[in-house]
Design an enzyme around this catalytic site. Structure first.
Site, PDB file in Angstrom:
ATOM      1  N   LYS A  91       7.788  64.811  -0.930  1.00 37.25           N
ATOM      2  CA  LYS A  91       7.630  64.994  -2.384  1.00 37.25           C
ATOM      3  C   LYS A  91       7.868  66.458  -2.741  1.00 37.25           C
ATOM      4  O   LYS A  91       7.478  67.352  -1.985  1.00 37.25           O
ATOM      5  CB  LYS A  91       6.221  64.552  -2.792  1.00 37.25           C
ATOM      6  CG  LYS A  91       5.979  64.526  -4.299  1.00 37.25           C
ATOM      7  CD  LYS A  91       4.564  64.043  -4.607  1.00 37.25           C
ATOM      8  CE  LYS A  91       4.268  63.975  -6.084  1.00 37.25           C
ATOM      9  NZ  LYS A  91       2.897  63.509  -6.381  1.00 37.25           N
ATOM     10  N   SER A 166       2.532  59.633  -9.635  1.00 36.52           N
ATOM     11  CA  SER A 166       3.601  60.604  -9.805  1.00 36.52           C
ATOM     12  C   SER A 166       4.549  60.691  -8.603  1.00 36.52           C
ATOM     13  O   SER A 166       5.633  61.261  -8.720  1.00 36.52           O
ATOM     14  CB  SER A 166       3.007  61.988 -10.061  1.00 36.52           C
ATOM     15  OG  SER A 166       2.277  62.434  -8.935  1.00 36.52           O
ATOM     16  N   SER A 190      -1.653  58.938  -7.293  1.00 38.67           N
ATOM     17  CA  SER A 190      -0.198  59.118  -7.255  1.00 38.67           C
ATOM     18  C   SER A 190       0.505  58.711  -5.977  1.00 38.67           C
ATOM     19  O   SER A 190       1.731  58.665  -5.950  1.00 38.67           O
ATOM     20  CB  SER A 190       0.155  60.569  -7.565  1.00 38.67           C
ATOM     21  OG  SER A 190       0.120  60.739  -8.952  1.00 38.67           O
TER      22      SER A 190
END
Ligand code: GLN
Length: 492
Positions: A91, A166, A190
Site C-alpha cells: 500500500k 482505504s 481499511s
C-alpha cells in the site's frame, strides 16, 4: 518450466485462488522460477490494471532484479524465507526506499523516501518480491478507494463498483492476480472492508504486533499494518512475516506468541463464539444469509455459537471519528511545504506558503478531517469532545474485554452491504462514515480481526465474515477461519 507446474500456477493466478504458500513451495522445489511467477503477475497487471487502477507505482525493474538475486539464493540451496519469490504489493502509505510513496495525495505526489518501513523490510527478509505501490484513499481516509489523487480503484468482480477502502488497491490486486500477497493498513477497517468487497482474506493483527516505523501516520493509536491474500494460510504466513518487535516504534510489543500459523488443524470443536446480532440485523438480505450460513457451518463443526448485542455499539463510530480526526489533524501538521511534500508555486510569505501548499496539496476529505480534528482538540472543546471520546473508548474496550473472557471469538459481517457502485455516493460525507460500523471496534480496543470470504450476494459480489478475538489471540480467529474456509469450499 515444467508443464504441470505451469498449468497449476496459471490456475493459481486465475480467478479462483492465488495461493501464495503453494507458489512459494513450487518455487522452492524448482517447479517454477521466481521470474516465471513474476512474469505472470506483471502480465496480469498489464492486462487488467489499466481498468482496475490497483497500482499507483509499479517497480518492475527492481522486482526483476530482486527476483534474479532470489533465484540465485534458491539455486544455491539457501533458505530464502517463507515468502521466497512471492510477489507482494505494498500500500502506498508505507515508505519504500527510493520508491515513490504518495499516500494517494498530491501532497506527496513526488515524495521518494530514503528508507523502508519496518514491515517492508520484514517482507523482503522473508523473501517477498515487491511489485509496486497500491492505490488507496488519500492518507487512508475513506472506505471506497475513490478519494485518490490517482483516480478510483475498481472492483475486479464488477468494475462499476468500489473495491472498498482505504486499502482497495491492495485487495483488488490480490483478487485480480496482480500480486499474491498485499500489505494494507487498518485504522478503522481499511484492510478488512476492501478484503470483504473483493473476496480475499484480510487480517489486521493486535495493535503493537506490527511496527509502525515508516508507515505514514493517520491516527497513531489506531493504525496497524495488515495483510491480504487469497486464502487463510497464505495470509497467516504473511502475517507472521510482517510482525516483529521493533524498538523504533514506541508502541511495538514483543509478543511473537499465538500468531496462528501453528493451528492448521481446522478444529473448532468446543470453541466459544459470540455472534453480533445487533449489526447482523442491519445487513442486506444476501449478507445476512451468508453470515448465518457460516455460523451454521461453525456450529456443525462443533463450535458453540451464542448471539449477543454490543451494548455500546452506537458510541463506537462517534468516538472513533472524534479521536482519529484529532490524531490525524496533528499527524498531518508536518505537511507544510517546507521540508518535503508539495509546495505551492506562488506565495507571498511564510504563512501564505503554508496556506497555499496545504490548500492545493490536500483533497477535500483530508481537509474535512483536519478541520474536525482541530475543532475536537481546540481549547473550548477539548474536554467536551476529545476527553469524553477517550473515556468512551475506554468504556467500549471494557465491554469487549469482558466479552473476550467468555468468548474465543466474536463474529459478524464486515459490512452491512456488498461493494457499492462507484457513482452512487451520498452527498453527505458523514453517511460514508457509517460504512465502518462493524469494524472500528477492533481498532478502538487494539484487537486482532479479519475478513474471510463467505460467499456472494445475488449480483455475484463477495461477502466477508468478520472474526475478532482477544488481544494476542490471532490463533483463535485464524483457526476458525481456516476451518470455515475448508468447509465452505467443500460445500461449493
Ligand atoms: N473508513 C475509515 C476512515 O476513513 C477507516 C480507514 C482506515 O482504516 N484507514 O477512517
Amino acid at each position: 518450466m515444467k508443464e504441470k507446474g505451469k498449468n497449476e500456477i496459471i490456475c493459481i493466478m486465475g480467478d479462483r485462488g492465488k495461493n501464495a504458500v503453494r507458489t512459494a513451495e513450487m518455487i522452492r522445489e524448482k517447479e517454477l522460477s521466481v521470474r516465471e511467477v513474476l512474469d505472470l503477475v506483471y502480465e496480469n497487471i498489464r492486462l487488467k490494471d489499466g481498468e482496475l487502477n490497483c497500482y499507483i507505482t509499479q517497480d518492475k525493474e527492481n522486482a526483476y532484479k530482486a527476483a534474479e538475486a532470489m533465484q540465485k539464493r534458491i539455486d544455491a540451496g539457501e533458505d530464502a524465507g517463507k515468502l521466497a519469490g512471492v510477489p507482494v504489493a505494498v500500500k502506498d502509505n508505507f515508505c519504500t526506499k527510493a520508491l515513490r510513496t504518495t499516500c494517494a495525495s498530491k501532497m506527496l505526489e513526488s515524495y521518494i523516501p530514503p528508507y523502508d518501513a519496518a514491515v517492508v523490510t520484514n517482507i523482503k527478509k522473508a523473501g517477498g518480491i515487491i511489485t509496486g505501490k497500491t492505490n488507496m484513499d488519500e492518507f487512508a481516509f475513506g472506505s471506497r478507494s475513490d478519494i485518490s489523487y490517482f483516480g478510483p480503484v475498481r472492483n475486479p468482480a464488477d468494475i462499476r463498483r468500489s473495491a472498498g477502502g482505504s486499502s482497495g488497491g491492495s485487495a483488488a490486486a490480490v483478487a485480480a492476480g496482480e500480486a499474491l500477497i498485499a500489505l494494507g493498513t487498518d485504522t478503522g477497517g481499511s484492510v478488512r472492508l476492501p478484503a470483504s468487497h473483493c473476496g480475499v482474506v484480510g487480517i489486521k493483527p493486535t495493535y503493537g504486533r506490527a511496527s509502525r516505523y515508516g508507515l505514514i501516520a493517520y491516527a497513531s493509536s489506531f493504525d496497524q499494518a495488515g495483510v491480504m491474500a487469497a486464502d487463510v494460510e497464505s495470509a497467516a504466513i504473511a502475517l507472521e512475516c510482517l510482525c516483529s518487535y521493533d524498538p523504533k516504534d514506541a508502541t511495538s510489543l514483543n509478543r511473537p506468541d499465538m500468531l496462528g500459523t501453528e493451528v492448521y488443524d481446522g478444529r473448532v470443536k468446543g470453541m466459544r463464539i459470540g455472534l453480533c446480532e445487533d449489526v447482523l440485523e442491519k445487513c442486506d438480505a444476501g449478507v445476512a444469509a451468508a453470515v448465518n450460513k457460516a455460523v451454521q457451518e461453525l456450529e456443525g463443526a462443533g463450535a458453540y455459537v451464542e448471539t449477543l448485542s454490543i451494548k455500546n455499539r452506537e458510541y463506537e463510530l462517534p468516538a472513533y471519528y472524534a479521536l482519529v480526526s484529532a490524531e490525524a489533524s496533528s499527524n498531518l501538521e508536518r505537511y507544510d511545504g517546507v521540508k518535503y511534500g508539495y509546495r505551492s508555486a506562488e506565495y507571498t510569505g511564510l504563512e501564505d506558503m503554508y496556506l497555499r501548499s496545504r490548500t492545493e496539496g490536500f483533497g477535500e476529505e483530508v481537509k474535512r478531517r483536519i478541520m474536525l480534528g482541530s475543532f475536537v482538540l481546540s481549547a473550548g472543546y477539548y474536554d467536551d469532545i476529545y476527553l469524553r471520546a477517550m473515556k468512551v473508548r475506554k468504556l467500549i474496550t471494557r465491554e469487549y474485554d469482558e466479552l473476550f473472557k467468555g468468548y474465543d471469538l466474536l463474529i459478524g459481517p464486515v459490512s452491512t452491504e456488498t461493494a457499492p457502485l462507484l457513482n452512487e455516493k451520498d452527498e453527505d460525507p458523514v453517511k460514508e462514515w457509517y460504512k465502518d460500523l462493524c469494524t472500528v471496534s477492533a481498532n478502538l480496543g487494539g484487537y486482532p480481526a479479519m475478513s474471510l470470504p463467505c460467499g456472494c450476494d445475488g449480483r455475484g459480489m463477495p461477502i466477508g465474515l468478520h472474526l475478532m478475538s482477544g488481544r494476542f489471540r490471532e490463533n483463535n480467529m485464524i483457526k476458525a477461519a481456516y476451518a470455515l474456509e475448508r468447509i465452505l469450499s467443500e460445500a461449493e
